[in-house]
Scaffold this motif. Structure first.
Motif: not given
Length: 222
Positions: A1-7
């Motif tokens: 699982m890859v957590m994708l964190l926005h800016g």
């Protein structure tokens, strides 16, 4: 699982994170995207958002995916301010919790910006910031600035010893690529990819950062 964190001022639908999610799916790697507090569909006012409470948001997502029975490992991919959040959380949790880390245009400049009182073309008295500062149609609060001034970004990030991929454009006028160079110096197991001329959001060239990120995950996860 890859957590994708926005800016900063972004959402879970911001590119290149959506592109990375699509390509990871093709490789059989799951991902999860979410809106930080005060952004997108999440509750809360943007002027109450700080980097520290974004780290708390990310911890809750981490706890959620940790309980999913099909998840074998958890990795992180953060863009801009999401890169700072990812790097600090990975440093806090360690390699036993976070397997791989990818940072795109990580905005470690935000601490220096806060100390100077300069954000997105707006300025303020850094020693006594206003209750709110409006950047376009986005508001940040006094506490965001005061918190950012004391953030131990690199001190916390360097505790992470797993594989790290840094991706940054040399034409980034918002976060100079030298901040990624500094990240590379503190990460013993890292690689840095500088994209000539690319700006902060990789305008017109989202394919290259997407491929670099996905290839790094594939190499280290599969």
């Amino acid at each position: 699982m890859v957590m994708l964190l926005h800016g900063f001022m972004g959402t879970k639908t911001s590119r290149p994170l959506t592109d990375i999610a699509d390509e990871l799916e093709k490789k059989g790697i799951a991902s999860i995207r979410f809106d930080f507090n005060g952004h997108g569909e999440s509750e809360g006012a943007s002027e109450n958002m700080t980097v520290l409470n974004e780290i708390e948001d990310a911890k809750r997502v981490f706890a959620f995916v940790s309980k999913l029975d099909y998840v074998k490992s958890i990795s992180m991919c953060g863009y801009s301010q999401g890169g700072v959040v990812s790097s600090m959380l990975a440093g806090e949790l360690g390699i036993n919790a976070v397997k791989v880390l990818v940072l795109l245009s990580p905005a470690a400049v935000l601490r220096d910006n806060a100390l100077e009182g300069s954000f997105g073309g707006m300025t303020c008295d850094a020693s006594n910031p206003p209750e709110t500062l409006t950047i376009g149609d986005f508001k940040i609060g006094r506490n965001y600035i005061l918190t950012a001034q004391t953030l131990p970004i690199f001190e916390t990030a360097q505790k992470y010893t797993g594989p790290v991929c840094l991706i940054h454009g040399t034409g980034d006028l918002i976060v100079p690529y030298q901040y990624s160079e500094r990240y590379q110096r503190i990460y013993k197991n890292s690689e840095l990819h500088l994209i000539p001329g690319a700006d902060h959001t990789f305008t017109g060239n989202l394919t290259e950062p997407t491929k670099l990120a996905v290839d790094f995950f594939v190499k280290n996860l599969l």
